[in-house]
Design an enzyme around this catalytic site. Structure first.
Site, PDB file in Angstrom:
ATOM      1  N   MET A  94     -13.852  90.307 101.410  1.00 22.16           N
ATOM      2  CA  MET A  94     -14.109  91.386 100.443  1.00 22.16           C
ATOM      3  C   MET A  94     -14.929  92.483 101.142  1.00 22.16           C
ATOM      4  O   MET A  94     -15.957  92.207 101.754  1.00 22.16           O
ATOM      5  CB  MET A  94     -14.906  90.872  99.241  1.00 22.16           C
ATOM      6  CG  MET A  94     -14.157  89.938  98.314  1.00 22.16           C
ATOM      7  SD  MET A  94     -12.566  90.548  97.722  1.00 22.16           S
ATOM      8  CE  MET A  94     -13.039  92.035  96.826  1.00 22.16           C
ATOM      9  N   SER A 124      -2.931  96.705  95.219  1.00 24.16           N
ATOM     10  CA  SER A 124      -3.515  95.966  94.094  1.00 24.16           C
ATOM     11  C   SER A 124      -3.103  96.642  92.793  1.00 24.16           C
ATOM     12  O   SER A 124      -3.458  97.805  92.547  1.00 24.16           O
ATOM     13  CB  SER A 124      -5.035  95.973  94.199  1.00 24.16           C
ATOM     14  OG  SER A 124      -5.583  95.660  92.939  1.00 24.16           O
ATOM     15  N   HIS A 156      -5.181  86.813  93.673  1.00 25.77           N
ATOM     16  CA  HIS A 156      -6.596  86.754  94.059  1.00 25.77           C
ATOM     17  C   HIS A 156      -7.392  86.320  92.830  1.00 25.77           C
ATOM     18  O   HIS A 156      -7.571  87.098  91.898  1.00 25.77           O
ATOM     19  CB  HIS A 156      -7.005  88.156  94.553  1.00 25.77           C
ATOM     20  CG  HIS A 156      -8.463  88.319  94.851  1.00 25.77           C
ATOM     21  ND1 HIS A 156      -9.035  89.545  95.106  1.00 25.77           N
ATOM     22  CD2 HIS A 156      -9.471  87.407  94.945  1.00 25.77           C
ATOM     23  CE1 HIS A 156     -10.336  89.387  95.347  1.00 25.77           C
ATOM     24  NE2 HIS A 156     -10.626  88.106  95.240  1.00 25.77           N
ATOM     25  N   MET A 192     -10.629  85.550  90.821  1.00 29.45           N
ATOM     26  CA  MET A 192     -12.078  85.821  90.730  1.00 29.45           C
ATOM     27  C   MET A 192     -12.541  85.178  89.442  1.00 29.45           C
ATOM     28  O   MET A 192     -12.751  85.834  88.417  1.00 29.45           O
ATOM     29  CB  MET A 192     -12.321  87.340  90.739  1.00 29.45           C
ATOM     30  CG  MET A 192     -12.158  87.966  92.111  1.00 29.45           C
ATOM     31  SD  MET A 192     -11.895  89.746  92.039  1.00 29.45           S
ATOM     32  CE  MET A 192     -10.113  89.774  91.821  1.00 29.45           C
ATOM     33  N   ASP A 222      -5.085  90.847  90.840  1.00 29.92           N
ATOM     34  CA  ASP A 222      -6.497  90.487  90.681  1.00 29.92           C
ATOM     35  C   ASP A 222      -6.706  89.810  89.336  1.00 29.92           C
ATOM     36  O   ASP A 222      -6.556  90.437  88.283  1.00 29.92           O
ATOM     37  CB  ASP A 222      -7.359  91.744  90.779  1.00 29.92           C
ATOM     38  CG  ASP A 222      -7.399  92.290  92.196  1.00 29.92           C
ATOM     39  OD1 ASP A 222      -7.800  91.531  93.089  1.00 29.92           O
ATOM     40  OD2 ASP A 222      -7.009  93.453  92.399  1.00 29.92           O
ATOM     41  N   HIS A 234      -0.440  92.506  95.192  1.00 29.05           N
ATOM     42  CA  HIS A 234      -1.752  91.858  95.016  1.00 29.05           C
ATOM     43  C   HIS A 234      -2.149  91.898  93.538  1.00 29.05           C
ATOM     44  O   HIS A 234      -2.198  92.960  92.919  1.00 29.05           O
ATOM     45  CB  HIS A 234      -2.779  92.604  95.871  1.00 29.05           C
ATOM     46  CG  HIS A 234      -4.135  91.987  95.904  1.00 29.05           C
ATOM     47  ND1 HIS A 234      -4.470  90.946  96.745  1.00 29.05           N
ATOM     48  CD2 HIS A 234      -5.268  92.270  95.201  1.00 29.05           C
ATOM     49  CE1 HIS A 234      -5.748  90.623  96.574  1.00 29.05           C
ATOM     50  NE2 HIS A 234      -6.248  91.409  95.634  1.00 29.05           N
ATOM     51  N   ASP A 293     -10.035  93.469 101.491  1.00 27.39           N
ATOM     52  CA  ASP A 293      -9.802  93.975 100.130  1.00 27.39           C
ATOM     53  C   ASP A 293     -11.005  94.772  99.638  1.00 27.39           C
ATOM     54  O   ASP A 293     -12.108  94.221  99.530  1.00 27.39           O
ATOM     55  CB  ASP A 293      -9.564  92.756  99.217  1.00 27.39           C
ATOM     56  CG  ASP A 293      -9.255  93.116  97.765  1.00 27.39           C
ATOM     57  OD1 ASP A 293      -9.144  94.308  97.449  1.00 27.39           O
ATOM     58  OD2 ASP A 293      -9.126  92.163  96.975  1.00 27.39           O
ATOM     59  N   MET A 308      -9.362  88.162  86.926  1.00 25.45           N
ATOM     60  CA  MET A 308     -10.812  88.107  86.669  1.00 25.45           C
ATOM     61  C   MET A 308     -11.056  87.493  85.295  1.00 25.45           C
ATOM     62  O   MET A 308     -10.347  87.811  84.340  1.00 25.45           O
ATOM     63  CB  MET A 308     -11.392  89.526  86.692  1.00 25.45           C
ATOM     64  CG  MET A 308     -11.055  90.303  87.962  1.00 25.45           C
ATOM     65  SD  MET A 308     -11.870  91.894  87.971  1.00 25.45           S
ATOM     66  CE  MET A 308     -11.108  92.653  89.409  1.00 25.45           C
TER      67      MET A 308
HETATM   68  C1  DX5 Z   1     -11.757  94.126  93.502  1.00 26.58           C
HETATM   69  C2  DX5 Z   1     -10.328  93.728  93.728  1.00 26.58           C
HETATM   70  C3  DX5 Z   1      -9.536  94.654  94.550  1.00 26.58           C
HETATM   71  C4  DX5 Z   1      -9.439  96.070  94.016  1.00 26.58           C
HETATM   72  C5  DX5 Z   1      -9.236  96.978  95.181  1.00 26.58           C
HETATM   73  O1  DX5 Z   1     -12.435  93.084  92.885  1.00 26.58           O
HETATM   74  O2  DX5 Z   1     -10.264  92.452  94.364  1.00 26.58           O
HETATM   75  O3  DX5 Z   1      -8.258  94.121  94.837  1.00 26.58           O
HETATM   76  O4  DX5 Z   1      -8.404  96.245  93.103  1.00 26.58           O
HETATM   77  O5  DX5 Z   1      -9.265  98.279  94.718  1.00 26.58           O
HETATM   78  P1  DX5 Z   1      -9.612  99.502  95.672  1.00 26.58           P
HETATM   79  O6  DX5 Z   1      -8.604  99.522  96.764  1.00 26.58           O
HETATM   80  O7  DX5 Z   1      -9.538 100.669  94.763  1.00 26.58           O
HETATM   81  O8  DX5 Z   1     -11.008  99.246  96.192  1.00 26.58           O
HETATM   82 ZN    ZN Z   2      -8.292  91.711  95.084  1.00 25.02          ZN
END
Ligand code: DX5
Ligand code: ZN
Length: 213
Positions: free
Chosen positions: A135, A6, A64, A66, A33, A31, A173, A35
């Site tokens: 998750m 990620s 991903h 969110m 993220d 990956h 994840d 948000m």
């Molecule tokens: C959290 C994200 C993850 C995050 C994982 O909301 O979806 O992808 O970056 O990070 P680690 O591996 O540090 O938990």
């Molecule tokens: Zn993620």
């Protein structure tokens, strides 16, 4: 086990170098993220930054979402041709319609479940998706502690997948590291996302990816 680092834990001051390093280091997916500050209490990156990641990455993107308005964000990111776009079932009134929209753009649709959401809740969507992301932390931040109940959930999901769509992959994840990777493998997980473990590894990204794969 496939590994999707990620980039949330990358150094955004040298993002291109970090993306190149994980791809050269043998990752399977990049990956990303996304948000929106509404569905989760954090904001990350939009299509301007992700288009520059897409230019540098030599491995496919795994986006991903969110966010609150999934359909709007699918329109924003589809032109970047990611391999997967995953969306949270908790934030989607019309998941089947959204799955069809993602697939119509030539992208593989995936559903994400928060830690409290049972796998049975998506039983009748499994036939239509290519991946389910479980998750193992509350979404919003990297570097959180792994929630162990995801192991039991992955096993239950695996049984449902075998019944409805054996080709569907399971991704986990959050808080993934070398201490929980064996349990995840045994539970039938196909892909792990890892942010702080990969980008914070003392022996470098390549070694970290190897230790998870
Ligand atoms: C959290 C994200 C993850 C995050 C994982 O909301 O979806 O992808 O970056 O990070 P680690 O591996 O540090 O938990
Ligand atoms: Zn993620």
């Amino acid at each position: 086990m496939l590994v999707a680092p990620s980039i949330l834990s990358a150094d955004f001051g040298r993002l291109a170098e970090d993306v190149k390093a994980i791809c050269d280091g043998g990752c399977d997916l990049v990956h990303v993220d996304v948000m929106d500050g509404h569905f989760v209490p954090n904001l990350t990156i939009g299509p301007v930054v992700v288009s520059s990641v897409a230019k540098t990455a030599t491995k496919p993107l795994d986006i991903h979402l969110m966010v609150e308005n999934n359909s709007f964000f699918v329109d924003l990111f589809a032109p970047l041709k990611p391999k997967y776009i995953s969306f949270h079932i908790e934030e989607e009134k019309h998941p089947h319609r959204l799955i069809q929209k993602i697939r119509s753009r030539g992208i593989r649709p995936a559903i994400v479940l928060n830690p409290h959401t049972p796998p049975e809740s998506i039983e009748f969507l499994l036939a239509d998706v290519d991946m389910v992301l479980l998750m193992s932390v509350n979404p919003g931040f990297g570097g959180q502690k792994f929630i162990p109940s995801v192991i039991e959930k992955a096993k239950r999901l695996k049984a449902l997948i075998e019944q409805h769509n054996p080709a569907c992959l399971i991704q986990v994840d959050g808080g993934v590291n070398d201490k929980n990777i064996d349990q995840l493998k045994e539970a039938g997980v196909d892909i792990v996302v890892a942010g702080s473990y990969v980008f914070g590894h003392i022996d470098g990204y390549k070694k970290a990816i190897k230790l998870l794969s």
